[in-house]
Design a protein around this motif. Structure first.
Motif, PDB file in Angstrom:
ATOM      1  N   ILE A   9       0.855  -1.179   0.000  1.00 40.02           N
ATOM      2  CA  ILE A   9       0.000   0.000   0.000  1.00 40.02           C
ATOM      3  C   ILE A   9       0.887   1.223   0.000  1.00 40.02           C
ATOM      4  CG2 ILE A   9      -1.791   1.243   1.294  1.00 40.02           C
ATOM      5  CD1 ILE A   9      -2.278  -1.393   2.760  1.00 40.02           C
ATOM      6  N   SER A  11       0.609   5.651   0.415  1.00 38.08           N
ATOM      7  CA  SER A  11      -0.321   6.742   0.679  1.00 38.08           C
ATOM      8  C   SER A  11      -0.605   7.550  -0.580  1.00 38.08           C
ATOM      9  CB  SER A  11       0.233   7.648   1.779  1.00 38.08           C
ATOM     10  OG  SER A  11       1.481   8.165   1.408  1.00 38.08           O
ATOM     11  N   GLU A  13      -1.059   6.291  -3.575  1.00 39.18           N
ATOM     12  CA  GLU A  13      -2.125   5.563  -4.261  1.00 39.18           C
ATOM     13  C   GLU A  13      -3.486   5.914  -3.672  1.00 39.18           C
ATOM     14  OE1 GLU A  13      -0.482   1.286  -5.763  1.00 39.18           O
ATOM     15  OE2 GLU A  13      -0.958   1.506  -3.659  1.00 39.18           O
ATOM     16  N   CYS A  14      -3.487   6.135  -2.350  1.00 39.98           N
ATOM     17  CA  CYS A  14      -4.744   6.380  -1.668  1.00 39.98           C
ATOM     18  C   CYS A  14      -5.337   7.730  -2.008  1.00 39.98           C
ATOM     19  CB  CYS A  14      -4.525   6.329  -0.153  1.00 39.98           C
ATOM     20  SG  CYS A  14      -3.869   4.778   0.431  1.00 39.98           S
ATOM     21  N   VAL A  17      -8.289   8.016  -4.369  1.00 41.92           N
ATOM     22  CA  VAL A  17      -9.512   7.390  -3.874  1.00 41.92           C
ATOM     23  C   VAL A  17     -10.194   8.281  -2.851  1.00 41.92           C
ATOM     24  CG1 VAL A  17     -10.430   5.403  -2.627  1.00 41.92           C
ATOM     25  CG2 VAL A  17      -8.597   5.100  -4.298  1.00 41.92           C
ATOM     26  N   THR A  18      -9.398   8.922  -1.986  1.00 41.94           N
ATOM     27  CA  THR A  18      -9.955   9.619  -0.834  1.00 41.94           C
ATOM     28  C   THR A  18     -10.139  11.112  -1.051  1.00 41.94           C
ATOM     29  OG1 THR A  18      -7.766   9.996   0.103  1.00 41.94           O
ATOM     30  CG2 THR A  18      -8.861   7.950   0.693  1.00 41.94           C
ATOM     31  N   GLU A 411      -5.956   8.316   4.629  1.00 44.17           N
ATOM     32  CA  GLU A 411      -5.804   7.854   3.249  1.00 44.17           C
ATOM     33  C   GLU A 411      -5.621   6.337   3.211  1.00 44.17           C
ATOM     34  OE1 GLU A 411      -2.542   9.910   1.560  1.00 44.17           O
ATOM     35  OE2 GLU A 411      -3.591  11.816   1.315  1.00 44.17           O
ATOM     36  N   ILE A 412      -4.759   5.847   4.080  1.00 47.86           N
ATOM     37  CA  ILE A 412      -4.453   4.418   4.075  1.00 47.86           C
ATOM     38  C   ILE A 412      -5.629   3.613   4.591  1.00 47.86           C
ATOM     39  CG2 ILE A 412      -2.942   2.683   5.091  1.00 47.86           C
ATOM     40  CD1 ILE A 412      -0.737   4.896   5.030  1.00 47.86           C
ATOM     41  N   ARG A 414      -8.822   4.388   4.461  1.00 47.07           N
ATOM     42  CA  ARG A 414      -9.900   4.387   3.466  1.00 47.07           C
ATOM     43  C   ARG A 414      -9.539   3.524   2.253  1.00 47.07           C
ATOM     44  NH1 ARG A 414     -11.143  10.618   4.852  1.00 47.07           N
ATOM     45  NH2 ARG A 414     -13.032  10.263   6.067  1.00 47.07           N
ATOM     46  N   LYS A 415      -8.286   3.514   1.884  1.00 47.70           N
ATOM     47  CA  LYS A 415      -7.863   2.641   0.791  1.00 47.70           C
ATOM     48  C   LYS A 415      -8.118   1.178   1.149  1.00 47.70           C
ATOM     49  CE  LYS A 415      -5.670   1.387  -2.989  1.00 47.70           C
ATOM     50  NZ  LYS A 415      -6.176   1.665  -4.336  1.00 47.70           N
ATOM     51  N   GLN A 416      -7.839   0.808   2.387  1.00 46.81           N
ATOM     52  CA  GLN A 416      -8.055  -0.570   2.816  1.00 46.81           C
ATOM     53  C   GLN A 416      -9.533  -0.930   2.890  1.00 46.81           C
ATOM     54  OE1 GLN A 416      -5.513  -2.508   2.475  1.00 46.81           O
ATOM     55  NE2 GLN A 416      -5.038  -3.149   4.565  1.00 46.81           N
ATOM     56  N   VAL A 418     -11.824  -0.023   0.736  1.00 43.73           N
ATOM     57  CA  VAL A 418     -12.476   0.060  -0.575  1.00 43.73           C
ATOM     58  C   VAL A 418     -13.177  -1.246  -0.930  1.00 43.73           C
ATOM     59  CG1 VAL A 418     -12.029   0.221  -3.045  1.00 43.73           C
ATOM     60  CG2 VAL A 418     -10.999   1.863  -1.484  1.00 43.73           C
TER      61      VAL A 418
END
Length: 448
Positions: A9, A11, A13-14, A17-18, A411-412, A414-416, A418
């Motif tokens: 993962i 941050s 990348e996140c 998404v966020t 961020e991390i 919320r990425k997890q 998804v």
């Protein structure tokens, strides 16, 4: 990405998404200690995180063990300020100190597990974030349905019964002999650590390491990704005021041998410019006060001080001394010192050198009396108490403010979240699989 996956993962990348997402979440933070029932920086970190998340509108619950505090300290601590936005849940302990003892010795406490499961059913958290659970036991690692499980590594509990990677409490551990080490350290052996099911902490989706050193140290012991996010503290100096240093170096922490107090005492008895103010309490307090009263060492014992007094000491110190003889992670006192523009003089062990940002915020030394004396002389000869102050404040602003930490953290998280969760597979470290996991570093404004 499914829960329990070990994919790397980042941050960055996140962010896509966020960005623009205003979703509020329900958090449950599980920790052995929580202010005022606390002994060190791990509990203060949990408090800082809980209050920072609540300030963003999230619903935050914290469970902790008053019985664990009473195992370490007698009596009830003075009540501190209450933040009514954070909901506190003391874990009941009908059998008193027997509850944390059971969690330590057997890896579980039935009372803690029952209390935790009832709380989870009641509040139905979106995120369960465990911290120091050494005296709570493995029961709090059971992941509820539809919840993300996060762990912050404040120490080396995931791989070391002592949590400090010190063999017999005296030197770095290179060849583990955990049962003998526990006995020599006057602690009961944790035989549950030799079982298979707990290894790798298979209930976790994500681990956070406040230093790159910690990420590398615990990574092989976990199945989930390990993300490095630098530690943080509320800004005590929002105006960014930089003060003229006075003639003392500062130590802040528990007065115990592993923190390097004997090194400061040794150096302070020798001819030279080292004059130290010592803030804290612990087993070495009496002997250090004796050295001070006899005029043998240039020590000024402050004891525990108010937050206002501590801020005054930080802002006028030539540097903060961290001469630890164990591999420190990312101590909050260092972050607080940077906020006031105070440089750092640290041991070379653990993650401490990462806080020096390539020399921009301080210097490192071998944790011996000779090493400290030499470091102090060179530090003063180069006028670093004055020259480094602006960079110290800049490093804090770029890397260690609550806003910076919580942005990366959310961020991390919320990425997890998804993808829908999937069950964790049963885990055995003897099945031949590679248990190493990726270490992921979040971006920051100033790189060490």
């Amino acid at each position: 990405m499914a829960f329990g996956s070990c994919r790397t993962i980042s941050s960055t990348e996140c962010a896509a998404v966020t960005r623009g997402t205003m979703e509020t979440l329900r958090f449950l933070l599980a920790t052995t200690f929580y202010p005022p029932y606390h002994l060190g920086g791990d509990a203060v970190h949990v408090q800082y995180l809980a209050e920072a998340l609540a300030a963003r509108g999230h619903e935050v619950h914290v469970e902790f063990s008053p019985a664990a505090y009473r195992l370490k300290r007698r009596g009830t601590p003075p009540r501190g300020a209450t933040n009514h936005d954070v909901r506190i849940h003391p874990i009941p302990s009908p059998f008193g100190r027997a509850q944390p003892i059971a969690a330590y010795a057997f890896g579980r406490s039935a009372g803690v597990s029952r209390s935790h499961e009832a709380l989870v059913r009641e509040i139905r958290p979106d995120v369960v974030h465990v911290h120091n659970i050494s005296l709570l036991g493995l029961g709090v690692l059971k992941r509820p349905p539809d919840a993300l499980m996060v762990y912050t590594a404040h120490d080396y509990w995931a791989r070391c019964p002592r949590s400090d990677l010190l063999k017999y409490g005296k030197r770095p551990c290179e060849t583990p002999s955990c049962v003998a080490c526990c006995l020599v350290s006057r602690r009961p052996p944790q035989l549950w650590r030799f079982g298979k099911r707990w290894r790798g902490l298979p209930g976790l989706d994500l681990a956070i390491a406040p230093s790159r050193f910690m990420a590398g140290a615990i990574g092989p012991s976990l199945r989930c990704p390990v993300v490095h996010i630098p530690n943080f503290a509320p800004d005590p100096n929002p105006e960014g005021t930089l003060s003229e240093p006075e003639d003392y170096f500062l130590f802040v922490g528990v007065m115990e041998p592993h923190k390097g107090l004997p090194i400061i005492a040794d150096a302070a008895t020798r001819p030279g410019p080292l004059k130290s103010k010592i803030v804290g309490q612990g087993s070495l307090e009496r002997s250090l006060k004796l050295l001070q009263s006899q005029g043998v060492a240039r020590l000024d014992m402050e004891g525990w001080v108010s937050r206002e007094r501590l801020s005054q000491l930080y802002r006028r110190a030539r540097a903060l001394l961290i001469p630890s003889i164990w591999p420190e992670n990312a101590p909050l006192v260092a972050v607080e010192a940077l906020a006031w523009g105070a440089p750092l003089l640290t041991s070379r062990w653990g993650g401490l050198e990462e806080l020096l940002y390539g020399g921009a915020t301080g210097r490192a030394f071998e944790p011996t009396g000779d090493g400290l004396v030499t470091a102090v002389e060179a530090f003063l000869a180069d006028d670093l108490p004055h020259k480094l102050r602006s960079a110290c404040r800049g490093a804090f602003v770029a890397n260690h403010r609550p806003e910076t930490y919580v942005d990366r953290y959310m961020e991390i998280v919320r990425k997890q979240r998804v993808a829908a969760p999937t069950p964790h597979p049963e885990y055995s470290p003897f099945a031949g699989q590679d248990t190493r996991v990726p270490v992921v570093t979040s971006s920051s404004g100033v790189s060490p």
